[in-house]
Enzyme design. Structure first.
Site, PDB file in Angstrom:
ATOM      1  N   ASN A   1      -7.395  32.272 117.747  1.00 23.64           N
ATOM      2  CA  ASN A   1      -8.328  31.152 117.848  1.00 23.64           C
ATOM      3  C   ASN A   1      -9.610  31.531 118.585  1.00 23.64           C
ATOM      4  O   ASN A   1     -10.569  30.763 118.594  1.00 23.64           O
ATOM      5  CB  ASN A   1      -7.630  29.986 118.563  1.00 23.64           C
ATOM      6  CG  ASN A   1      -8.270  28.654 118.258  1.00 23.64           C
ATOM      7  OD1 ASN A   1      -8.602  28.372 117.123  1.00 23.64           O
ATOM      8  ND2 ASN A   1      -8.467  27.843 119.276  1.00 23.64           N
TER       9      ASN A   1
ATOM     10  N   LYS B   1      -7.492  28.582 127.472  1.00 18.29           N
ATOM     11  CA  LYS B   1      -6.971  29.622 126.576  1.00 18.29           C
ATOM     12  C   LYS B   1      -7.933  30.795 126.430  1.00 18.29           C
ATOM     13  O   LYS B   1      -7.535  31.955 126.525  1.00 18.29           O
ATOM     14  CB  LYS B   1      -6.688  29.031 125.181  1.00 18.29           C
ATOM     15  CG  LYS B   1      -5.602  27.984 125.122  1.00 18.29           C
ATOM     16  CD  LYS B   1      -5.290  27.565 123.699  1.00 18.29           C
ATOM     17  CE  LYS B   1      -6.432  26.823 123.034  1.00 18.29           C
ATOM     18  NZ  LYS B   1      -6.751  25.527 123.676  1.00 18.29           N
TER      19      LYS B   1
ATOM     20  N   HIS C   1      -6.033  16.467 120.797  1.00 17.95           N
ATOM     21  CA  HIS C   1      -5.776  16.540 119.355  1.00 17.95           C
ATOM     22  C   HIS C   1      -4.756  15.507 118.878  1.00 17.95           C
ATOM     23  O   HIS C   1      -4.009  15.747 117.922  1.00 17.95           O
ATOM     24  CB  HIS C   1      -5.302  17.949 118.964  1.00 17.95           C
ATOM     25  CG  HIS C   1      -6.233  19.040 119.353  1.00 17.95           C
ATOM     26  ND1 HIS C   1      -7.562  19.066 118.968  1.00 17.95           N
ATOM     27  CD2 HIS C   1      -6.062  20.138 120.134  1.00 17.95           C
ATOM     28  CE1 HIS C   1      -8.151  20.137 119.472  1.00 17.95           C
ATOM     29  NE2 HIS C   1      -7.276  20.789 120.193  1.00 17.95           N
TER      30      HIS C   1
END
Length: 451
Positions: A147, A124, A194
């Site tokens: 983020n 990302k 996650h």
């Protein structure tokens, strides 16, 4: 910033401060909401809470009172992305039908600028930075947020209608969206990550998939044609589909053909002219090319970035060469896949520095990428598991240390000319460090002290 009236006098709870909570509370206060902030850190130690209190915002610190929603007649919650949905206040909100969002939803609501949304399990930050640099080089005056480190609603508040916000988005942030709609969106890839937060892989995938959910035919859905799960998540999107692939030639999209990067029928650049290291980064580059092409970016701007951009800090960041040993900081590799990709980027012998927070997983999936690893320097909670993996592969040189500073020195002692010394932990940092950035910074400083 768009003028919106929907928050006037609306009782809104901001749950959790940190950077995003502080920014959200300030924005909601400007929008006329009746803001309450709740944070676990005691008020006397909480500078953000003190700042908000000075603005006249109601602040509750030190606990999560069970009666807070009723006492304040809360109609909406803006939560810190890291707070799990098992939090008692969020469970109450779910029972009462109170909407829960993250601050990226607020950013979308107020932004005059289009948003390019980038998510995925890995890559990302690299992709977000590439897109930003390409658009900047092309004179399109982009902004960068999310983020990657800058709070989205802070950036959106200042963005103008002739700009575009390039936004890195986590699954935590996306799960808390309702109407969020970028003008172009990509899911780079999907792997197990996650699961301690989302509970299941399917829940994690569905959170990522929300980036495509509200797209219209005027928006672009950029899709990894090589990832079956990404393709599945894109099936129902109304966005106009653009593809990228490192494995196949495409009629429409970005792909590799004859050792060059192509977009549709245009040859853009030879692969060997790209300076960003690692085969895995070709996927990130193709995704970036697809995204910027939806904004009309020129091939000249794309080529200029690809021949100069060598990576982002903490992601296969080249640190230095010392006596023919090359040192790399890949502290952002917080899972097995990211470390696998880093290891596959090198043909030279590697001394791997790895370890960190134990999330209960083993490291068998790392084995196929470890063919060039000749030594392990382990640290953190997972050190015994990583050592076991190496012994099973016949790697005999194993050294356990207390932290990454010691690891840098130990690796240098073991290294030989021509080796790569690679910090790529395959684990989160939270057993020893507040962030992966802190872990990486400490490693870089230690490497620069070596003689």
């Amino acid at each position: 910033m768009k003028t919106i009236e929907s928050y006037q006098k609306k009782p809104v709870l901001v749950l959790g401060l940190a950077k995003s909570g502080l920014a959200a509370a300030k924005l909601l206060n400007k929008l006329g909401a009746a803001v309450t902030v709740n944070d676990m850190k005691p008020f006397e130690e909480n500078e953000a809470a003190k700042e908000l209190h000075e603005l006249g915002i109601h602040v509750v610190c030190g606990s999560h009172p069970q009666n807070l929603l009723a006492d304040r007649q809360i109609e909406m919650i803006v939560k810190n992305p890291g707070i799990p949905y098992s939090n008692p206040i969020l469970l109450q909100a779910a029972d009462q039908g109170i909407p829960v969002i993250t601050e990226v939803e607020l950013a979308y609501e107020i932004s005059e600028a289009d948003i390019l949304g980038i998510t995925g399990s890995n890559g990302k930050t690299t992709t977000t930075t590439l897109v930003y640099e390409m658009l900047k080089k092309d004179g399109k005056n982009p902004l960068i947020a999310g983020n990657i480190g800058t709070v989205a609603c802070e950036v959106a508040e200042k963005a103008k209608s002739d700009q575009v916000i390039v936004m890195e988005l986590s699954s935590f942030q996306l799960q808390g969206t309702l109407s969020f709609k970028p003008s172009a969106a990509v899911i780079l890839n999907l792997f197990d990550a996650h699961l301690d937060y989302h509970g299941t892989r399917d829940a994690y995938a569905q959170a990522k998939g929300k980036i495509y959910e509200n797209l219209t035919s005027a928006d672009a859905a950029v899709i990894n044609a090589d990832d079956k799960e990404v393709c599945r998540l894109s099936e129902e999107t109304q966005g106009t589909k653009f593809y990228f692939s490192v494995k196949q030639k495409l009629d429409h999209g970005a792909f590799i053909h004859e050792d060059a990067i192509w977009y549709n029928e245009e040859r853009i650049i030879a692969v060997n002219e790209v300076v960003l290291p690692g085969k895995h980064n070709l996927e990130n580059i193709l995704a970036a090319v697809s995204l910027v092409k939806t904004r009309g970016c020129s091939n000249e701007a794309i080529c200029s970035v690809l021949t100069s951009f060598s990576g982002v800090i903490h992601r296969l960041q080249f640190v230095r060469t010392l006596k023919d040993r090359k040192f790399y900081n890949d502290s952002k590799a917080t899972n097995i896949l990211a470390t696998s990709k880093a290891l596959e980027a090198f043909d030279q012998p590697v001394i791997l520095l790895a370890g960190g927070l134990d999330r209960g997983n083993e490291f068998d999936e790392l084995k196929p990428a470890m063919k060039n690893v000749r030594a392990l320097i382990s640290f953190g909670e997972t050190a015994p598991k990583l050592e076991k993996t190496c012994r099973e592969l016949g790697i005999e040189v194993i050294n356990r240390v207390d932290n990454v500073e010691q690891a840098a020195g130990a690796a240098y002692e073991l290294s030989e000319a021509g080796d790569v010394v690679l910090l790529s932990p395959a684990c989160a940092s939270w057993d020893q460090y507040k962030t992966f950035e802190q872990r990486g910074d400490m490693f870089v400083r230690a490497v620069h002290k070596l003689e």
